[in-house]
Structure formats: structure tokens, C-alpha cells
Enzyme design. Structure first.
Site, mmCIF file in Angstrom:
data_model
loop_
_atom_site.group_PDB
_atom_site.id
_atom_site.type_symbol
_atom_site.label_atom_id
_atom_site.label_comp_id
_atom_site.label_asym_id
_atom_site.label_seq_id
_atom_site.Cartn_x
_atom_site.Cartn_y
_atom_site.Cartn_z
ATOM 1 N N HIS B 166 4.571 -7.769 1.565
ATOM 2 C CA HIS B 166 5.106 -8.685 1.195
ATOM 3 C C HIS B 166 5.170 -8.018 -0.820
ATOM 4 O O HIS B 166 5.597 -8.917 -1.370
ATOM 5 C CB HIS B 166 4.290 -9.732 0.187
ATOM 6 N N ASP B 256 1.120 -3.548 -3.269
ATOM 7 C CA ASP B 256 -0.528 -2.804 -3.628
ATOM 8 C C ASP B 256 0.293 -1.609 -4.017
ATOM 9 O O ASP B 256 -1.406 -1.184 -3.710
ATOM 10 C CB ASP B 256 -0.703 -2.660 -2.132
#
Lengths: 466, 466
Positions: B166, B256
Site C-alpha cells: 500500500h 514506508d
């Protein structure tokens, strides 16, 4: 039969190097009649070298001519070969940098390499001049950084470049320690990058000699490491640290290789004395470095004395054996087809698998009249490639990118990623002070912060611990 | 018109993921009639998911069939698509490892990744089974490590693999923070490696939106960083640390990405709270992690309750909007030619310049019946390539080499090279204890010291300071 050439030596003030070169060329009949042009920015040193060189050749009865100049353009006129051994970074300045970093908790300078940049700049100056004045001459790069410098020069200029270093003679030191008396019966390969080479083949009298090394480690290693006292600061080839790297990575690291990489051997003097021999703990300590520099100075003083005393025999002072340096034999191979095999630093183009083509690698090469022909060696083990070689390819790319773009944050990143940096603020303080240090004006001017990067200069402000 | 498929979900016990998937497939008419096969090693969790999935589909009146099994072979029978979201490393075991490392001075586990190996092993088990049972099925890898795992699987098996994550939705978070209301007017590219992607293009309503980001940083950044309180532990996209990385490397790191690399953001809790939002200092702290795991457990408890209470409307509980996950739309593109653009992880083969062909990169791709077609994106700036992307390519190669060879010294090298390791002996102690930790028996058996490597297990014995 001989072919006279013009050989230009840039940075000729390096006394030991230049006189070794004179010796080798005097003792190479096939280069008789050649002209050696010494160039340096230090006129006194230049004068000394010129006089000693001419006197030595005269004593030997060698047919050589000499000239000297502080003007690089003059020196390069009609040159067939150019040897560049110059360094733009003085021992004093390197010491200042190390002392500054010491203040911030970095042992012996923490191995930052900002001093490379002035030498890269110098190298581009040389290839630039050569393109104009002697575009067909070979450049034999003999000053550091050989790896980064030769990669930069071969990428940006049309000059033929070959980098040389002595590190690979570490193989002979292994052989001598193992009691191999006939070094001509030794065959070996140690490819890689300069100062980062690994012994892939090691045969003595046709037999694999790695098992003999294993036997030495098992039976004599510990005793040797406990009792061996080094005669030279750089005597680390058989040290505990070098053998430990062999255990870690699977191949013997050769020459200067154990001086780089693997930060944990280099954190402080006690640790260094565990891994490297007494009394200095290897060449890169606060004990070894002054001794090394002092020795260089002593040698210069000795030569100055010789210059002022024309009655001394220079043959007696310097001997009349060839050195082990490769410069003159390579020139002889290229000029007179006296073919030989050498350890050279040239663009890879497939010689060492897994390394990009346009990176300068250190590999064996056959040298003859048709040129310098790298041997396509067996690939290095993946462990060495991924942990030792390719990380240093990336470091070099970063360094050349920084040099090309003048991006100051790339230098700052080096400070941050230095293994002895433990916080952002520590890196920031030492970096800002280093860039402002006397003698770094040119560096500081070339490397600029980019737009918005004032944020990078802001220290971390943590809350006070409760 | 619809094309029924069999979709197998491995690691289906991950409740939120599996129910999201059910939702998406229920709401995708063109996949009506499909069979969803849930597989997990936890029969209770599996039963819950099966029941909730079937009930939800039933409430929606969707034509889907469900089955569940703890046997992977059964689950893979006749599969057209396999989604692997399983992890062989529990939260508890990860916590044990972190606590052990904490003892030796590593903050929050010091970011060592030995837990990857059990998941790589699991992934090879899945592709091995698929080659036997359903060799033409697509594998959609949705569990970590996506980057290393997909590279390993695509190198060693013939199965078609696509990795998903994601992280790239971080672009939407930037857009929302900048006040962009119509996300369909956003176009962007953020290529790289999974968890290491960089915003190269960022347009809103056809205009370059980077200047708007610049304006936000200048006018609102400092106030936002001082006052913003995160709602989710992972809410770091607009944090001071992320913007700092943008300043350092020149492009916005997405999702991330700021959690990896650049060790100096992650040394301790005070530093983390400087760079990442209150109250947790980002997702990787001793404050955030228990909260995150607790929330996962709460959600499972909530679902267990729903299972036991058939009167509750699941449509009310879960809503009837599609999720933002890409799994089902990609399947729909491949099966029904409902073409779309997605962010995928597939072998590079030239899509991202400078990265080897056989490394899995994260890039945009067009997906339609003929397959997944990565878009050849503009190259990343050399600074990002050399400092962020290629070092991680080398780390992955080391990791896969370690996994392949079982060379324990490669794992030990990771401990040595961890940024929070300050001495050889520290690394040695923590490494030996970690390998002996309960639950690491398989790891410890796979990774062996080689001949002569007992030397590596010998601590440095420095002389006592005088």
C-alpha cells in the site's frame, strides 16, 4: 637497439619515487637516449631531484638526458609518457583534518575522504593539458586516489590512462612468510579495485598454496600475532586482522585492502593493536603516521645531504638493482615490445565479471607494443563482490557525482554515514567545521548547499530527558 | 458478462485483509460466480473468516462460493490466482528479538532482518507447490518482504509473480495535506524498490505540484511538525523526517520509504519524536508497536464477536465501498481485460534504468488481458540511485546469497554492519544470543559457520587501559 622517449614526471619532488624511476630507466638499455622531464611546484625539491638523477645516470654511464621545470605545459611538450605522482593534499593538512575530527570523537580521522577532491581536480588538470599538448601520450597514474581518479579520467578524457600501485606485492610477503624461496615459481591472481584486491589464485611450483597458508594459520598464526613486531608501519599482510578478513570473506585480502572496509578493525588504538602488529597497530594510527612522515622527511634530508656532497658515490647510496616498480617495464613493453604481465588499473570492459564496464578495475594485463591488454579473470566470489567490491563501486559513483555536481549534501552524507558517527548533530558539527578549516577554501567554494537545504544544517532538538 | 475464477488466499487468517478482499470481489460483477479458497494454518481464524466472508457475500447478494482448508495443496488445486499474505514470523517473536537486542544497546531491534528468512522459505514453499499444482496461476504476493521475496521467487521459479503493497498511497496523503480535493486529477510516478520509492512526477490538474509542496514546507511545515498529532502510528508522510529526506536526496520519499535507510532518524525515542509525529514517533518505536499490535488484536476480537452474533448486519459493520487495495482490480484486468494502471512489483527488465534486469522493482504498470506491462519510467536521479536504490540492491543480493548458501558469517556481517553496532564484541554477543533464541532453531540450523570460521567467534581482547 633502443628507442628514446620523452618521459614527463609530474610531482617529481617525491624523492624516493623519482630516483627509483631514474634507476629503473638507467638500467633499461632499450630506453637509452631518453629524455626525463621532472615537473613539480617545489623548485628546491625539483633542483635536488634533477641533480641527483643526472649524477646517478652519469655514474652508471647511462645515456639519458634530464630537464626540470615548474611549468606543467613545458614539461608535457612532446611527451610520450607522463607519470603523475603528484598530490595536492599535504601531510600537514591531512593531520589538521584528523586532529579536528579527533575532537568530535573520530579515531584517526574516521576515514573520511574529502581530501580526494583536490587530487581529482589535479588529475583532470593533467588530462586536460595532455589533450591539448600531447594527446597521444600514455598517462601512468601513480598518485592516489588511483581507483576514483582513473575512473574519472577515463570517463571524461580521451587520454590513454593506466593506474599503478604497489599493494599487490603483498602476495610476495605471504609467500616469504610461508617460506617460499623461489618467487619466480609463484603464480597468482588478485583482482578487484585498487586497494581492494582479493587473492583468487595462489600457486607455488604448480601446487595450490592456499592449503599451506591454512597450515600456517593453524600452526603458527597465533604465535606470530602474539610476538611479531613490525619493521614497517605498513607491515600488515599476515596480521590477525588480515587473516580475520580472509575468514570472513573467503579470500585473502592483499596489500592495502585490510586498511579499508570493515570498520570494526579500526575503532581505536587498542583494537587496532589487537588486529595489527606491534608497535604501531598498522599504518593508520596516531602512532604510525608521525613515524611514517618523519621517515619520509629523514629520507629527504639524507638526499639533500647527498646533493651537497658530490664526492659520495650515488651507486653506493642507492644501489644499482632495479626496483620492483612497474612503471619502466610497462613503458618498455609498450615502446619496445618487451612483453610482460603486470597488475594494472584500467577500465573494466568485461575483465572482472559483475563490475560495470566503465569502472577502473585492478587486474593482471599483458603489455606489449599493441597496448595494455587486461586478462579476463575468473569472477570474484559473490560474497566478495556484494560485500566488498560493489559497495565501493557505489561509493566511487557518489564521490564522482559529488565532484561533478558540487552538491555539498553528498559530502555531508559521507560524514553521516561514517561508521564512527553516532548522531546527526555530531556529523553536522564536524562537517561544518571541516569545511571551514584553513586550506579548505577551494573545497568549500566548490561544494554548495542547494535550494532549501538550510533545513539540513538545523540540529536535532530533542526534548530534555525528564 | 462475468468470468468466474478460483482465487486462493494463503495466510487468510489476516482478518482485515481477507474481508477487504471479499468486499472487493463481491463488488466486482465481472468476477461473479468465483470460488474463494481460504487457507491458513490457524483453523479457528480460518473458520471465522470463512463464515464472515460467506455471510457478507450473502447479505450483498453476491454470487460467490467459499471454501477453507489448512492444507495448502488442497487450496491450490485448480487455482487461477493465488494471493499470499502469510507471515511465518509472529509479532511475539519479533518482540522477543527486539527485546534481546535492546539489552545490547540497540534501539527497537536496530533494524536487523533475520526474520526475513523464514518468510523467504515460506514463499519458496508456495511457488514450489504452485509449479506442481497450478503452474499457470498468477501469484499475487501481498506479504513481506515483497522486494526480496519477489526477486527470489521470480529468479528461482516459473510462476508468474506480482508483488503488491500500500505504501504508494502516501502520495494521496501528500495531496490531501496540500488541499487537493479531486484525487482523480492527480497524476504521479514514484518508482524504486518496494518500501524505497521516490516521487519523480507529481501533477495536480495538469500543473507540477512540487512548487505547492515547497510552499507548504516554507509556510506551514514548522507549525505542522510542532503541533501535528498522528491518528495512526504509520502517519509519517508529511513528517519533519520525511521532508528532511526530501531535502537530502532531492525527491519526496513515499509511504514506508522513510522507515528504512538513513539510520540517524532512528537512534532513540527522543530523536524519533523529533523527526516523526507525536505521540509515537512513527511506527517503529517501543511506544507505537504495542499500540499497533493491540489494535490488530482488538479488530480480531470485534470480528469474533460479529461471527457469534448473526443478527448484526455485516454491510453495516464493514460498509459496502470497495477498498483501495489493488488485488481484485488487477485480477479483473487480467481476467476480463478491464484495463487499469497499478503500482506493482515485478522483475525490472529495463523499466527502471540503472537497476539490473533480474531485480524486482516497484513501478507503474498497465494491466490487461495480455498481462502486466511495466511502464518504462524516467530514470531516478543518480543521487537517489547511488545512495538509496543500489545499496539496497546489494543488501538484497547479500540476503539472497545468505539464504541460498546458509553462510552464517553473512548474517553475522549484518550484525556488524548495523548502524547501532559500536564494537566487534557487541555484535558477536548479540548475534550469538539471537541465533540461540527460542524459535530460531530452524534459522540456526540453516545458517552454519564454515571451516576455520571459529576465529570469527573469538572476541577482541584488547589490553587493559593502563
Amino acid at each position: 637497439m633502443s628507442t628514446p622517449i620523452k618521459l614527463t614526471v609530474i610531482g617529481a619532488g617525491s624523492a624516493q619515487f623519482s630516483l627509483g624511476l631514474v634507476k629503473d630507466i638507467c638500467l633499461t638499455e632499450s630506453l637509452s637516449g631518453s629524455l626525463i622531464s621532472f615537473m613539480d611546484i617545489d623548485p628546491d625539491r625539483l633542483d635536488m631531484i634533477h641533480k641527483l638523477g643526472a649524477r646517478y645516470a652519469n655514474e652508471l654511464g647511462a645515456d639519458l638526458r634530464f630537464e626540470s621545470t615548474t611549468d606543467r605545459h613545458d614539461a608535457l611538450q612532446d611527451a610520450d609518457f607522463v607519470i603523475n605522482t603528484a598530490s595536492a593534499s599535504s601531510h600537514q593538512k591531512q593531520r589538521d583534518g584528523r586532529e579536528l575530527m579527533e575532537k568530535y570523537g573520530y579515531y584517526h580521522g574516521g576515514r573520511m575522504r574529502q581530501s580526494n577532491f583536490v587530487n581529482l581536480d589535479l588529475m583532470l588538470g593533467v588530462t586536460g593539458d595532455m589533450e591539448e599538448i600531447c594527446p597521444d601520450a600514455w598517462l601512468i597514474q601513480s598518485g592516489n586516489p588511483v581507483y576514483q581518479g582513473c575512473t574519472l579520467m577515463t570517463r571524461t578524457s580521451s587520454i590513454k590512462v593506466c593506474g599503478l600501485c604497489h599493494g599487490h606485492y603483498g602476495v610476495h610477503q605471504i609467500a616469504r612468510t610461508l617460506g617460499f624461496t623461489d618467487l619466480e615459481d609463484l603464480t597468482w591472481q588478485a583482482p578487484g579495485l585498487n586497494h581492494n584486491i582479493w587473492l583468487t589464485h595462489f600457486y607455488y611450483k604448480g601446487e595450490d598454496a592456499y592449503p599451506i597458508l591454512e597450515k600456517w594459520i593453524a600452526e603458527e598464526g597465533e604465535n606470530y600475532w602474539e610476538t611479531h613486531v613490525a619493521e614497517r608501519t605498513h607491515d600488515i599482510q599476515m596480521s590477525r586482522g588480515t587473516i580475520h578478513m580472509y575468514r570472513m570473506f573467503g579470500l585473502m585480502p592483499i596489500g592495502d585492502t585490510p586498511r579499508r572496509g570493515a570498520w570494526w578493525y579500526h575503532t581505536d588504538i587498542d583494537t587496532k593493536k589487537w588486529w595489527f602488529p606491534q608497535p604501531w597497530g598498522g599504518p593508520d594510527t596516531h602512532l604510525a603516521r608521525p613515524y611514517f612522515v618523519e621517515n619520509l622527511e629523514k629520507r629527504v634530508a639524507q638526499m639533500t645531504k647527498l646533493t651537497s656532497d658530490p664526492s659520495t658515490s650515488l651507486i653506493e647510496a642507492f644501489g644499482s638493482e632495479k626496483t620492483h616498480e612497474q612503471q619502466v617495464p610497462i613503458i618498455d613493453g609498450l615502446v619496445n615490445d618487451n612483453e610482460g604481465q603486470f597488475q594494472v588499473n584500467v577500465p573494466n570492459h568485461g575483465a572482472l565479471a559483475g563490475v560495470p564496464d566503465d569502472v577502473v578495475v585492478e587486474v593482471p594485463a599483458i603489455v606489449n607494443r599493441s597496448g595494455i591488454h587486461p586478462i579476463r579473470v575468473d569472477p570474484l566470489p559473490r560474497k566478495v563482490l556484494y560485500t566488498q567490491i560493489m559497495p565501493e563501486v557505489l561509493e566511487m559513483e557518489r564521490e564522482l557525482l559529488a565532484f561533478e555536481t558540487g552538491d555539498r549534501s553528498l559530502l555531508f552524507l559521507d560524514a553521516l554515514e561514517c561508521e564512527q558517527t553516532h548522531s546527526y548533530n555530531q556529523a553536522l558539527s564536524v562537517f561544518e567545521e571541516l569545511m571551514e578549516m584553513g586550506g579548505n577554501e577551494k573545497l568549500s567554494e566548490h561544494f554548495m548547499w542547494g535550494p532549501g537545504q538550510e533545513m539540513l544544517r538545523q540540529p536535532v532538538r530533542t526534548k530534555e530527558p525528564a
